[in-house]
Design an enzyme around this catalytic site. Structure first.
Site, mmCIF file in Angstrom:
data_model
loop_
_atom_site.group_PDB
_atom_site.id
_atom_site.type_symbol
_atom_site.label_atom_id
_atom_site.label_comp_id
_atom_site.label_asym_id
_atom_site.label_seq_id
_atom_site.Cartn_x
_atom_site.Cartn_y
_atom_site.Cartn_z
ATOM 1 N N LYS A 22 0.838 -1.210 0.000
ATOM 2 C CA LYS A 22 0.000 0.000 0.000
ATOM 3 C C LYS A 22 0.869 1.255 0.000
ATOM 4 O O LYS A 22 0.659 2.162 -0.797
ATOM 5 C CB LYS A 22 -0.892 0.006 1.235
ATOM 6 C CG LYS A 22 -1.602 1.332 1.518
ATOM 7 C CD LYS A 22 -2.525 1.275 2.706
ATOM 8 C CE LYS A 22 -1.848 1.542 4.017
ATOM 9 N NZ LYS A 22 -1.598 2.959 4.313
ATOM 10 N N ASN A 23 1.881 1.285 0.862
ATOM 11 C CA ASN A 23 2.655 2.512 1.049
ATOM 12 C C ASN A 23 3.714 2.735 -0.015
ATOM 13 O O ASN A 23 4.417 3.743 0.013
ATOM 14 C CB ASN A 23 3.258 2.545 2.455
ATOM 15 C CG ASN A 23 2.173 2.732 3.505
ATOM 16 O OD1 ASN A 23 1.016 3.005 3.155
ATOM 17 N ND2 ASN A 23 2.513 2.556 4.754
ATOM 18 N N CYS A 116 -5.446 12.372 12.588
ATOM 19 C CA CYS A 116 -6.130 11.079 12.485
ATOM 20 C C CYS A 116 -6.022 10.432 13.861
ATOM 21 O O CYS A 116 -5.451 11.014 14.784
ATOM 22 C CB CYS A 116 -5.505 10.214 11.401
ATOM 23 S SG CYS A 116 -3.928 9.579 11.877
ATOM 24 N N ARG A 121 -0.214 14.570 13.038
ATOM 25 C CA ARG A 121 0.360 14.285 11.707
ATOM 26 C C ARG A 121 0.424 15.529 10.820
ATOM 27 O O ARG A 121 -0.212 15.625 9.782
ATOM 28 C CB ARG A 121 -0.415 13.143 11.060
ATOM 29 C CG ARG A 121 -0.364 11.918 11.977
ATOM 30 C CD ARG A 121 -0.864 10.667 11.408
ATOM 31 N NE ARG A 121 -0.058 10.201 10.293
ATOM 32 C CZ ARG A 121 -0.447 9.182 9.534
ATOM 33 N NH1 ARG A 121 -1.600 8.631 9.771
ATOM 34 N NH2 ARG A 121 0.292 8.781 8.543
ATOM 35 N N ASP A 304 4.450 0.578 12.227
ATOM 36 C CA ASP A 304 3.246 -0.069 11.661
ATOM 37 C C ASP A 304 3.112 -1.518 12.090
ATOM 38 O O ASP A 304 2.115 -2.156 11.768
ATOM 39 C CB ASP A 304 3.275 0.001 10.127
ATOM 40 C CG ASP A 304 3.083 1.414 9.635
ATOM 41 O OD1 ASP A 304 3.302 1.666 8.449
ATOM 42 O OD2 ASP A 304 2.739 2.274 10.466
ATOM 43 N N ILE A 326 7.278 7.190 17.298
ATOM 44 C CA ILE A 326 6.937 7.931 16.080
ATOM 45 C C ILE A 326 5.657 8.742 16.226
ATOM 46 O O ILE A 326 5.621 9.930 15.921
ATOM 47 C CB ILE A 326 6.779 6.958 14.872
ATOM 48 C CG1 ILE A 326 8.024 6.097 14.701
ATOM 49 C CG2 ILE A 326 6.420 7.723 13.597
ATOM 50 C CD1 ILE A 326 9.210 6.789 14.082
ATOM 51 N N ARG A 396 -8.802 -0.600 4.460
ATOM 52 C CA ARG A 396 -7.953 0.423 3.831
ATOM 53 C C ARG A 396 -6.592 -0.157 3.470
ATOM 54 O O ARG A 396 -5.961 0.275 2.520
ATOM 55 C CB ARG A 396 -7.734 1.590 4.798
ATOM 56 C CG ARG A 396 -8.963 2.370 5.112
ATOM 57 C CD ARG A 396 -8.644 3.580 5.930
ATOM 58 N NE ARG A 396 -7.535 4.324 5.335
ATOM 59 C CZ ARG A 396 -7.012 5.433 5.893
ATOM 60 N NH1 ARG A 396 -7.495 5.887 7.017
ATOM 61 N NH2 ARG A 396 -6.019 6.065 5.316
HETATM 62 C C1 EPZ Z 1 4.009 7.019 6.552
HETATM 63 O O1 EPZ Z 1 3.181 8.026 7.093
HETATM 64 C C2 EPZ Z 1 3.115 5.804 6.370
HETATM 65 N N1 EPZ Z 1 2.050 6.125 5.419
HETATM 66 C C3 EPZ Z 1 2.541 5.396 7.724
HETATM 67 O O2 EPZ Z 1 1.788 4.197 7.515
HETATM 68 C C4 EPZ Z 1 3.690 5.078 8.665
HETATM 69 O O3 EPZ Z 1 3.168 4.758 9.933
HETATM 70 C C5 EPZ Z 1 4.615 6.304 8.777
HETATM 71 O O4 EPZ Z 1 5.070 6.692 7.455
HETATM 72 C C6 EPZ Z 1 5.847 6.035 9.625
HETATM 73 O O5 EPZ Z 1 6.551 4.961 9.103
HETATM 74 C C7 EPZ Z 1 2.329 6.118 4.092
HETATM 75 O O6 EPZ Z 1 3.449 5.866 3.672
HETATM 76 C C8 EPZ Z 1 1.192 6.428 3.171
HETATM 77 P P1 EPZ Z 1 5.879 10.396 8.646
HETATM 78 P P2 EPZ Z 1 3.715 9.539 7.120
HETATM 79 O O7 EPZ Z 1 5.784 11.667 7.851
HETATM 80 O O8 EPZ Z 1 4.621 9.792 5.994
HETATM 81 C C9 EPZ Z 1 5.965 13.767 11.985
HETATM 82 C C10 EPZ Z 1 -0.045 2.794 7.688
HETATM 83 O O9 EPZ Z 1 -0.464 2.191 8.672
HETATM 84 N N2 EPZ Z 1 5.874 14.726 10.867
HETATM 85 O O10 EPZ Z 1 7.031 9.495 8.414
HETATM 86 O O11 EPZ Z 1 2.525 10.426 7.287
HETATM 87 C C11 EPZ Z 1 4.711 12.925 12.129
HETATM 88 O O12 EPZ Z 1 3.753 13.611 12.912
HETATM 89 C C12 EPZ Z 1 0.378 4.237 7.796
HETATM 90 O O13 EPZ Z 1 0.103 2.283 6.538
HETATM 91 C C13 EPZ Z 1 5.914 16.100 11.142
HETATM 92 O O14 EPZ Z 1 6.005 16.513 12.296
HETATM 93 O O15 EPZ Z 1 4.554 9.561 8.453
HETATM 94 C C14 EPZ Z 1 5.223 11.674 12.798
HETATM 95 O O16 EPZ Z 1 5.305 11.909 14.193
HETATM 96 C C15 EPZ Z 1 0.034 4.802 9.159
HETATM 97 N N3 EPZ Z 1 5.829 16.978 10.119
HETATM 98 C C16 EPZ Z 1 6.646 11.529 12.246
HETATM 99 O O17 EPZ Z 1 6.992 12.813 11.702
HETATM 100 C C17 EPZ Z 1 5.738 16.563 8.802
HETATM 101 O O18 EPZ Z 1 5.701 17.421 7.893
HETATM 102 C C18 EPZ Z 1 6.765 10.495 11.130
HETATM 103 O O19 EPZ Z 1 5.750 10.785 10.200
HETATM 104 C C19 EPZ Z 1 5.710 15.175 8.546
HETATM 105 C C20 EPZ Z 1 5.792 14.283 9.590
#
Ligand code: EPZ
Length: 416
Positions: A22-23, A116, A121, A304, A326, A396
């Site tokens: 998916k990702n 969410c 996020r 995850d 995270i 999803r």
């Molecule tokens: C990706 O989400 C995945 N989704 C998530 O999978 C996964 O849990 C996550 O990476 C961490 O591995 C997809 O790839 C579609 P991040 P993402 O940006 O990119 C903070 C699932 O179950 N952050 O790596 O949204 C954020 O709040 C989903 O398949 C900021 O502060 O996660 C978090 O604490 C759930 N500012 C940390 O960084 C930003 O601009 C990591 O988030 C971006 C992120």
């Protein structure tokens, strides 16, 4: 509202084919926006999130033909470089159209994703990176309005490792004027899969998979064919389920080389694992041992997979400590597990789970995608019937999970 009714107590035996990730599929679908030519994708998983992304792209004007797991996407011309709130609120990954739209069409109007269940996020790092590349960004009425004549290469340092942040800016950089260097970039395998697809389309990218990725912008990208990598989280989910329930399962079309962190923890829990090419076999003939976890960006233990391992720890031998570094609120499954009799204490971002001999089936509620997988695993090992409600979360991210689990011998059925 669909539910899953599960009769616990069966071991899992047999073979299951792992679907496309998916990702990886979500950012790669957005990569179609970067060229007027056709992008041919194979092994695309049939998931609600992928369907939502397809709808969003079609709404923009992307032509999409689909047959089973094959998609052909053509973004010859886009009439609406927009991602409206109603699409983004159901799937945060829609933010991934931002980089491609700005760099190819010079403009984008993308709704800020809401928070969410697992956390606020924010997308500040995505926005900061685009501004560093010269995009003019206004945020008004809940929308990101971005404009740029042509993005310029820049050196961008991520304060936090962000998977979609890295992917968004990598896509923005492929058509920018000059070289972009992403420092403290995400190293997730899905980032590498996206990079490989972009390189097949003519992009010049080095370092994907490391924490420093450099992208030399080109004038234009052309069409390409790409097969989506296997889903490492779906793989891990089935392996943890068999470790918790006991049995002998074989994953096919899987990749063990991107699961080291998960396989190591399953071995620690007492599972016997054999890898041969694209198959992973796991045998479990004892009560699992409790395993401590600390989530962190790849190649460390994936956030995850945290909820799924917690389900296993609830019936394991001994106590375990789980630290979620995270997301600020990724323990929503804990109160549901407690309804099954699990003994879990939470202190901030740390949960201590004391393994008990048996869980008792009950009615519980899914709150987010991976939490719902955790509750299904708990239902597989609980005594009696467990009914998991709100399983639209599950749909999803898992392709036909109850069918795949039934083939393995689980007593699980979907009730409307
Ligand atoms: C990706 O989400 C995945 N989704 C998530 O999978 C996964 O849990 C996550 O990476 C961490 O591995 C997809 O790839 C579609 P991040 P993402 O940006 O990119 C903070 C699932 O179950 N952050 O790596 O949204 C954020 O709040 C989903 O398949 C900021 O502060 O996660 C978090 O604490 C759930 N500012 C940390 O960084 C930003 O601009 C990591 O988030 C971006 C992120």
């Amino acid at each position: 509202m669909h539910k899953l009714a599960i009769q616990g107590g069966n071991r899992l035996n047999g073979e299951v084919r792992i679907s496309g990730a998916k990702n990886a599929a979500l950012p790669i679908l957005c990569a179609s926006l970067l060229t007027p030519d056709s992008l041919h994708l194979d092994n695309v998983p049939e998931l609600n999130d992928v369907a939502t992304m397809r709808k969003l792209l079609q709404q923009m004007g992307v032509k999409i033909e689909q047959s089973a797991g094959q998609l052909v996407l053509s973004a010859a011309d886009i009439d609406k470089p927009e991602a409206p709130y109603d699409m983004v609120k159901t799937m945060r990954a829609a933010i991934l159209v931002l980089g491609p739209l700005v760099t190819r069409f010079g403009e984008a109007l993308v709704s800020l994703p809401g928070g969410c269940a697992i956390g606020s996020r924010p997308v500040d790092l995505h926005i900061k990176g685009l501004q560093a590349m010269g995009a003019e960004i206004h945020i008004e009425h809940g929308y990101i309005h971005a404009r740029a004549k042509r993005l310029k290469g820049a050196r961008i340092f991520f304060d936090l490792v962000s998977v979609t942040g890295t992917e968004n800016l990598m896509m923005a950089a492929v058509l920018a004027d000059g070289v972009t260097v992403l420092e403290n970039a995400a190293r997730e395998p899905e980032v590498v899969d996206l990079a490989q697809c972009l390189i097949a389309m003519g992009a010049r990218i080095e370092g994907a998979g490391s924490d420093t990725i450099s992208i030399a912008g080109v004038e234009k990208l052309h069409g390409a064919s790409h097969r989506i990598m296997p889903d490492r989280i779906e793989s891990g989910t089935f392996l943890v389920a068999a470790t918790a329930a006991g049995g002998d399962i074989t994953l096919t079309d899987a990749r063990a080389d991107i699961l080291d962190n998960v396989l190591e923890k399953l071995h620690e829990a007492g599972a016997v694992i054999q890898v041969a090419g694209s198959t992973i076999n796991l045998k479990m003939n004892r009560r699992p041992r409790a395993v401590n976890l600390r989530t962190a960006p790849y190649p460390a233990f994936p956030t995850d997979m945290q909820a799924q391992f917690m389900a296993m720890n609830t019936i394991a031998e001994g106590s375990a400590m789980v630290v979620e570094t995270i997301f600020e609120n990724r323990f929503m499954h804990v109160q549901e597990l407690r309804r099954l009799g699990a003994q879990i204490d939470i202190e901030g971002n740390t949960a201590v789970i004391k393994g008990c001999a048996q869980l008792e089936g009950a009615t519980i509620m899914a709150t987010d995608l991976r939490a719902s997988a955790c509750l299904v695993i708990a239902g597989l090992v609980a005594q009696g019937e467990t009914v998991v409600d709100r399983i639209y979360h599950l749909d999803r991210g898992y392709e036909h999970i109850e069918a795949k689990l039934s083939v393995l011998g689980a007593r699980i059925r979907r009730v409307k």
